[in-house]
Design an enzyme around this catalytic site. Structure first.
Site, mmCIF file in Angstrom:
data_model
loop_
_atom_site.group_PDB
_atom_site.id
_atom_site.type_symbol
_atom_site.label_atom_id
_atom_site.label_comp_id
_atom_site.label_asym_id
_atom_site.label_seq_id
_atom_site.Cartn_x
_atom_site.Cartn_y
_atom_site.Cartn_z
ATOM 1 N N LYS A 91 0.805 -1.222 0.000
ATOM 2 C CA LYS A 91 0.000 0.000 0.000
ATOM 3 C C LYS A 91 0.842 1.277 0.000
ATOM 4 C CE LYS A 91 -4.480 -1.538 1.504
ATOM 5 N NZ LYS A 91 -4.280 -2.983 1.803
ATOM 6 N N GLU A 113 -9.960 7.389 3.872
ATOM 7 C CA GLU A 113 -10.902 6.545 4.602
ATOM 8 C C GLU A 113 -10.301 5.154 4.607
ATOM 9 O OE1 GLU A 113 -11.392 4.506 1.277
ATOM 10 O OE2 GLU A 113 -11.610 6.673 1.201
ATOM 11 N N SER A 380 1.670 -9.714 -1.353
ATOM 12 C CA SER A 380 1.259 -8.327 -1.097
ATOM 13 C C SER A 380 1.584 -7.825 0.306
ATOM 14 C CB SER A 380 -0.229 -8.170 -1.379
ATOM 15 O OG SER A 380 -1.007 -9.056 -0.593
HETATM 16 C C1 LIG Z 1 -5.165 -4.030 1.462
HETATM 17 C C2 LIG Z 1 -4.482 -5.272 1.146
HETATM 18 C C3 LIG Z 1 -4.888 -6.104 0.071
HETATM 19 C C4 LIG Z 1 -6.099 -5.826 -0.765
HETATM 20 O O1 LIG Z 1 -6.093 -4.626 -1.477
HETATM 21 P P1 LIG Z 1 -5.846 -4.580 -3.043
HETATM 22 O O2 LIG Z 1 -6.202 -3.185 -3.408
HETATM 23 O O3 LIG Z 1 -6.762 -5.597 -3.664
HETATM 24 O O4 LIG Z 1 -4.430 -4.894 -3.291
HETATM 25 C C5 LIG Z 1 -4.153 -7.229 -0.202
HETATM 26 N N1 LIG Z 1 -3.074 -7.589 0.548
HETATM 27 C C6 LIG Z 1 -2.673 -6.823 1.581
HETATM 28 C C7 LIG Z 1 -1.482 -7.264 2.365
HETATM 29 C C8 LIG Z 1 -3.351 -5.651 1.923
HETATM 30 O O5 LIG Z 1 -2.944 -4.917 2.957
#
Ligand SMILES: *Cc1c(COP(=O)(O)O)cnc(C)c1O
Length: 394
Positions: A91, A113, A380
């Site tokens: 993020k 938000e 992610s």
């Molecule tokens: C917020 C988040 C997601 C989901 O958000 P996307 O916009 O779909 O990427 C996925 N993995 C992690 C670790 C997150 O913090």
């Protein structure tokens, strides 16, 4: 040939656009114009590159997961390690980008938000870095559920405003953020956390997250002298998936798979499989797939992963699905826990609950392929944030 998407009105095929209150339209077209100029500016790109490297920790590694690959037999799995970034997830790629745009536009106050709190934390982090005022709207229900993230935001100087209206969750927090923006637009910048929202946000967030795919493409080519067969990523709003997918869009041989949360199962009402089970409608400023009943009432999404628990999805994913460029599959809560255990045990890497959905799909993908194939998985985020929840589950 790749078309340049979105078009000038913010559409990806039939999806996207700008569905906003009249009072916001001028603000959004001003942002669109200024962002178009800023993103071409060399000094801006240099500045963003600097902070991505020195502050966030890019480039992230593309790691060949040998243990996991041996276990799966027919898949050679490469992990794109976004979990190693500052704050523990992808993020920050986006919040750093948007806060630098805000600074260029002379804004001194940041609003956001957040549902699960992860985007709020990434935003508060960047606001602290640049000494900007930061206000985060969060449903009061979520404030209680995500108290550790609230504490993180407060420690970094952000004001967290619990929203008491409606269902007291993300949807209501979003309405409050928009209200704030309309009132304070002269000094305020609104940072959206996924590839959703009114045009130009889906494209802007995609641009900032595309650093994932650009790096991964270069790293994979350097290692293998060819492109991967598959890309795999979890999809909540869709930003980490789009970040990985987009730079490979024109590489027709590379197959893209997004993994949605099936929650308790796609046959129940408790899931977040928006692309698989949703219908076309407007949510949060753009047209896309969403979970709604026959009256157009938005349904509550469910996933064991707070970050996937969203009834909408970015419009570009809806377009990729409709055009067949990407495929979207589902993984249940129960299977996601297995995915989390699998990566932890075989690689010594505990993924976020969201990411665990992508991992959990790998055994199914291995059964699908005819001969040994290569796959890049977007890791992610890391699982530290989920340890409390997991201790109650296992
Ligand atoms: C917020 C988040 C997601 C989901 O958000 P996307 O916009 O779909 O990427 C996925 N993995 C992690 C670790 C997150 O913090």
């Amino acid at each position: 040939m790749t078309k340049r998407l979105p078009n000038t009105r913010g559409y990806y095929g039939p999806f996207g656009g700008r569905f906003a209150p009249e009072t916001l339209m001028a603000v959004l077209s001003q942002l669109e114009k200024q962002y178009a100029a800023i993103k071409k500016d060399k000094a801006f790109r240099k500045e963003l590159e600097f902070y991505l490297k020195e502050y966030a920790g890019r480039p992230t590694r593309l790691y060949l997961a040998k243990g996991l690959s041996a276990h799966l037999k027919k898949l050679k799995v490469y992990l794109k390690r976004e979990d190693l970034l500052h704050t523990g997830a992808h993020k920050i790629n986006n919040t750093l980008g948007q806060i630098l745009v805000a600074r260029r536009m002379g804004k001194t106050r940041i609003i956001a938000e957040t549902g699960a709190g992860q985007h709020g934390v990434a935003t508060a982090t960047c606001a602290a870095l640049f000494g900007l005022k930061c206000v985060v709207y969060m449903g009061s229900e979520d404030v209680q559920r995500q108290s550790l993230n609230v504490l993180r935001m407060k420690l970094m100087g952000a004001t967290v405003i619990p929203v008491e209206s409606g269902s007291k969750t993300l949807k209501d927090a979003m309405n409050e953020a928009v209200r704030d923006w309309v009132t304070n637009v002269a000094d305020t910048f609104y940072i959206i956390g996924s590839v959703a929202g009114f045009h130009p946000y889906p494209a802007m967030v995609r641009d900032f997250q595309s650093v994932i795919g650009r790096e991964a493409r270069r790293q994979f080519l350097a290692l293998n002298k060819r492109l991967p067969d598959y890309l795999l990523a979890c999809v909540g709003g869709g930003s980490n998936a789009m970040g990985l997918f987009h730079p490979f869009y024109a590489d027709a041989s590379v197959k893209m798979i997004g993994v949605e949360a099936a929650g308790h199962g796609v046959h129940t009402q408790q899931h977040a499989a928006t692309l698989n089970l949703g219908t076309t409608g407007v949510l949060h400023g753009s047209k896309s797939k969403l979970l709604q009943n026959s009256d157009g009432q938005v349904q509550v999404a469910h996933s064991i992963a707070a970050g996937l628990d969203y009834p909408g999805v970015g419009p570009e994913h809806a377009y990729y699905q409709a055009s067949g460029r990407a495929q979207y599959v589902t993984v249940t809560d129960v299977d996601a826990i297995e995915g989390l255990k699998l990566l932890s045990r075989l690689e010594g890497i505990i993924p976020a609950m969201e990411t665990a959905h992508a991992i959990a799909y790998l055994p199914r993908l291995a059964r699908r392929v005819k001969k040994t194939a290569t796959v890049i998985v977007c890791l992610s985020g890391r699982g530290d944030k989920d340890m409390n929840q997991i201790s109650q589950l296992i």
